[in-house]
Design a protein around this motif. Structure first.
Motif, PDB file in Angstrom:
ATOM      1  N   ALA A 140       1.034  -1.217   0.162  1.00 43.80           N
ATOM      2  CA  ALA A 140       0.066   0.224   0.013  1.00 43.80           C
ATOM      3  C   ALA A 140       0.845   0.658   0.353  1.00 43.80           C
ATOM      4  CB  ALA A 140      -0.546   0.542   1.460  1.00 43.80           C
ATOM      5  N   ARG A 141       2.578   0.458   0.044  1.00 41.29           N
ATOM      6  CA  ARG A 141       2.819   2.651  -0.003  1.00 41.29           C
ATOM      7  C   ARG A 141       3.135   3.191  -1.364  1.00 41.29           C
ATOM      8  NH1 ARG A 141       8.519  -0.226   1.570  1.00 41.29           N
ATOM      9  NH2 ARG A 141       7.472  -0.278   3.691  1.00 41.29           N
ATOM     10  N   THR A 142       2.662   2.980  -2.452  1.00 41.30           N
ATOM     11  CA  THR A 142       2.338   3.573  -3.345  1.00 41.30           C
ATOM     12  C   THR A 142       1.365   5.122  -3.551  1.00 41.30           C
ATOM     13  OG1 THR A 142       3.255   2.271  -4.840  1.00 41.30           O
ATOM     14  CG2 THR A 142       2.728   3.991  -6.300  1.00 41.30           C
ATOM     15  N   VAL A 143       0.248   4.793  -2.645  1.00 40.67           N
ATOM     16  CA  VAL A 143      -1.256   5.351  -2.293  1.00 40.67           C
ATOM     17  C   VAL A 143      -0.784   6.017  -1.068  1.00 40.67           C
ATOM     18  CG1 VAL A 143      -2.260   3.695  -0.971  1.00 40.67           C
ATOM     19  CG2 VAL A 143      -3.873   4.928  -2.790  1.00 40.67           C
ATOM     20  N   PHE A 144       0.126   5.382  -0.208  1.00 38.27           N
ATOM     21  CA  PHE A 144      -0.032   6.239   0.843  1.00 38.27           C
ATOM     22  C   PHE A 144       1.425   7.486   0.422  1.00 38.27           C
ATOM     23  CE2 PHE A 144       2.522   6.839   4.649  1.00 38.27           C
ATOM     24  CZ  PHE A 144       1.822   7.532   5.307  1.00 38.27           C
ATOM     25  N   VAL A 145       2.037   7.257   0.058  1.00 40.17           N
ATOM     26  CA  VAL A 145       2.998   8.245  -0.785  1.00 40.17           C
ATOM     27  C   VAL A 145       1.900   9.265  -1.459  1.00 40.17           C
ATOM     28  CG1 VAL A 145       4.559   8.717  -2.258  1.00 40.17           C
ATOM     29  CG2 VAL A 145       4.544   6.837  -0.435  1.00 40.17           C
ATOM     30  N   GLY A 146       0.932   8.764  -2.914  1.00 38.03           N
ATOM     31  CA  GLY A 146       0.576   9.303  -2.990  1.00 38.03           C
ATOM     32  C   GLY A 146      -1.054  10.370  -1.845  1.00 38.03           C
ATOM     33  N   GLY A 147      -1.309  10.204  -1.047  1.00 36.53           N
ATOM     34  CA  GLY A 147      -1.952  10.814  -0.083  1.00 36.53           C
ATOM     35  C   GLY A 147      -0.803  12.019   0.823  1.00 36.53           C
ATOM     36  N   ILE A 148      -0.068  11.615   1.045  1.00 33.72           N
ATOM     37  CA  ILE A 148       0.917  12.477   1.882  1.00 33.72           C
ATOM     38  C   ILE A 148       1.637  13.585   0.098  1.00 33.72           C
ATOM     39  CG2 ILE A 148       3.338  12.564   2.417  1.00 33.72           C
ATOM     40  CD1 ILE A 148       1.723  11.405   4.248  1.00 33.72           C
ATOM     41  N   THR A 149       1.462  12.702  -0.506  1.00 32.94           N
ATOM     42  CA  THR A 149       1.879  14.047  -2.088  1.00 32.94           C
ATOM     43  C   THR A 149       0.448  14.616  -2.560  1.00 32.94           C
ATOM     44  OG1 THR A 149       3.144  12.281  -3.055  1.00 32.94           O
ATOM     45  CG2 THR A 149       2.266  13.870  -4.221  1.00 32.94           C
ATOM     46  N   LEU A 150      -0.358  14.206  -2.102  1.00 35.09           N
ATOM     47  CA  LEU A 150      -1.662  15.242  -1.800  1.00 35.09           C
ATOM     48  C   LEU A 150      -1.506  16.779  -1.704  1.00 35.09           C
ATOM     49  CD1 LEU A 150      -4.797  16.040  -2.531  1.00 35.09           C
ATOM     50  CD2 LEU A 150      -5.191  14.781  -0.441  1.00 35.09           C
ATOM     51  N   VAL A 151      -1.028  16.831  -0.279  1.00 36.50           N
ATOM     52  CA  VAL A 151      -0.186  17.834   0.433  1.00 36.50           C
ATOM     53  C   VAL A 151       0.441  18.409  -0.187  1.00 36.50           C
ATOM     54  CG1 VAL A 151      -0.139  19.124   2.077  1.00 36.50           C
ATOM     55  CG2 VAL A 151      -1.721  16.876   2.723  1.00 36.50           C
ATOM     56  N   TRP A 152       1.557  17.990  -0.497  1.00 38.11           N
ATOM     57  CA  TRP A 152       2.693  18.021  -0.972  1.00 38.11           C
ATOM     58  C   TRP A 152       2.209  18.909  -2.199  1.00 38.11           C
ATOM     59  CZ3 TRP A 152       7.351  20.410  -0.471  1.00 38.11           C
ATOM     60  CH2 TRP A 152       8.125  20.502  -1.350  1.00 38.11           C
ATOM     61  N   THR A 153       1.098  17.977  -2.907  1.00 32.91           N
ATOM     62  CA  THR A 153       0.979  19.265  -4.571  1.00 32.91           C
ATOM     63  C   THR A 153      -0.096  20.226  -4.611  1.00 32.91           C
ATOM     64  OG1 THR A 153       1.625  16.311  -5.216  1.00 32.91           O
ATOM     65  CG2 THR A 153       0.104  17.978  -6.922  1.00 32.91           C
ATOM     66  N   VAL A 154      -0.362  20.632  -3.119  1.00 30.89           N
ATOM     67  CA  VAL A 154      -0.994  21.662  -3.152  1.00 30.89           C
ATOM     68  C   VAL A 154      -0.131  22.583  -3.157  1.00 30.89           C
ATOM     69  CG1 VAL A 154      -2.896  22.739  -1.486  1.00 30.89           C
ATOM     70  CG2 VAL A 154      -3.248  20.079  -2.290  1.00 30.89           C
ATOM     71  N   PHE A 155       0.309  22.102  -1.913  1.00 27.57           N
ATOM     72  CA  PHE A 155       1.870  23.618  -1.847  1.00 27.57           C
ATOM     73  C   PHE A 155       2.189  23.615  -3.231  1.00 27.57           C
ATOM     74  CE2 PHE A 155       6.576  23.597  -1.864  1.00 27.57           C
ATOM     75  CZ  PHE A 155       6.389  25.576  -2.178  1.00 27.57           C
ATOM     76  N   LEU A 156       2.592  22.386  -4.028  1.00 23.82           N
ATOM     77  CA  LEU A 156       3.428  22.883  -5.285  1.00 23.82           C
ATOM     78  C   LEU A 156       2.967  23.632  -6.496  1.00 23.82           C
ATOM     79  CD1 LEU A 156       5.573  19.860  -6.490  1.00 23.82           C
ATOM     80  CD2 LEU A 156       6.663  21.321  -5.661  1.00 23.82           C
ATOM     81  N   CYS A 157       1.602  22.987  -6.608  1.00 19.58           N
ATOM     82  CA  CYS A 157       0.608  23.658  -7.576  1.00 19.58           C
ATOM     83  C   CYS A 157       0.261  25.171  -7.105  1.00 19.58           C
ATOM     84  CB  CYS A 157      -0.898  22.899  -7.608  1.00 19.58           C
ATOM     85  SG  CYS A 157      -1.161  21.343  -8.371  1.00 19.58           S
ATOM     86  N   HIS A 158       0.211  25.375  -5.925  1.00 17.21           N
ATOM     87  CA  HIS A 158       0.165  26.694  -4.994  1.00 17.21           C
ATOM     88  C   HIS A 158       1.450  27.538  -5.644  1.00 17.21           C
ATOM     89  CE1 HIS A 158      -1.781  30.435  -3.079  1.00 17.21           C
ATOM     90  NE2 HIS A 158      -0.036  30.375  -2.471  1.00 17.21           N
ATOM     91  N   PHE A 159       2.565  26.976  -5.125  1.00 18.38           N
ATOM     92  CA  PHE A 159       3.844  28.057  -5.687  1.00 18.38           C
ATOM     93  C   PHE A 159       3.957  27.762  -6.606  1.00 18.38           C
ATOM     94  CE2 PHE A 159       8.843  27.741  -5.698  1.00 18.38           C
ATOM     95  CZ  PHE A 159       8.507  29.047  -4.734  1.00 18.38           C
ATOM     96  N   ARG A 160       3.348  27.126  -7.700  1.00 19.12           N
ATOM     97  CA  ARG A 160       3.586  27.091  -8.927  1.00 19.12           C
ATOM     98  C   ARG A 160       3.225  28.311  -9.403  1.00 19.12           C
ATOM     99  NH1 ARG A 160       2.349  25.455 -14.560  1.00 19.12           N
ATOM    100  NH2 ARG A 160       4.152  24.949 -15.611  1.00 19.12           N
ATOM    101  N   GLN A 161       1.990  28.685  -9.220  1.00 21.97           N
ATOM    102  CA  GLN A 161       1.161  29.652 -10.018  1.00 21.97           C
ATOM    103  C   GLN A 161       1.580  31.034  -9.356  1.00 21.97           C
ATOM    104  OE1 GLN A 161      -1.175  28.931 -12.010  1.00 21.97           O
ATOM    105  NE2 GLN A 161      -1.083  27.371 -12.329  1.00 21.97           N
TER     106      GLN A 161
END
Length: 173
Positions: A140-161
């Motif tokens: 289940a590690r990939t989808v768990f990392v995906g959950g963590i990445t959800l928060v990280w990607t919110v930051f990246l998307c916001h930062f990129r904009q």
């Protein structure tokens, strides 16, 4: 464990690749929607941006992370402080730069930017500033990392904009 969790766990065990990649991609695209909903109204969501984020998430991030995490587990199986530390170090030295780069460059390519590396050059190092491998089973590690990445990607998307106000660029003619 309730029946829903039992079924989800059975699905992961029976189809780990598909479950992880679809789950990761869904979380990755959700991160962009969350980021957009913070800065705009739901009616003003840029669905093409979310589609691009999902495309980069599916084509690179989900697949890369699935195979990367499996490979890390083969190289450094199990837990224990030494192995977990090794996984974290390798993840930060190899996977983090690769996934951050794929995010910025991939989206720039999909947006047909004149210089697809410009956004990466401007934002990579700020973005690149641990995930505990001992608590999540490998299946289940990939989808768990995906959950963590959800928060990280919110930051990246916001930062990129964000517009970079610290640099003044000459007007283009």
């Amino acid at each position: 464990m309730n029946i829903t969790m039992s079924r989800a766990w059975a699905l992961f065990k029976a189809h780990p690749y598909i479950s992880n990649v679809v789950g990761y991609t869904t979380l990755f695209a959700s991160a962009d929607l969350i980021q957009q909903s913070i800065v705009t109204t739901w009616d003003d969501i840029d669905w093409s941006q979310t589609a691009r984020v999902a495309f980069v998430g599916f084509c690179f991030h989900a697949n890369f992370n699935y195979h990367w995490l499996k490979g890390l587990e083969r190289m450094l199986p199990g837990g224990g402080a030494k192995r977990v530390s090794g996984k974290v170090v390798l993840d930060q030295l190899v996977a983090a730069p690769a996934t951050i780069s794929a995010f910025f460059i991939g989206l720039s390519v999909l947006e047909n930017k004149e210089d697809p590396l410009e956004n990466w050059r401007e934002k990579f190092w700020t973005s690149y500033k641990a995930l505990n491998f001992s608590l999540v089973p490998p299946v289940a590690r990939t989808v768990f990392v995906g959950g963590i990445t959800l928060v990280w990607t919110v930051f990246l998307c916001h930062f990129r904009q964000q517009k970079d106000d610290t640099q003044t660029k000459p007007p283009s003619h």
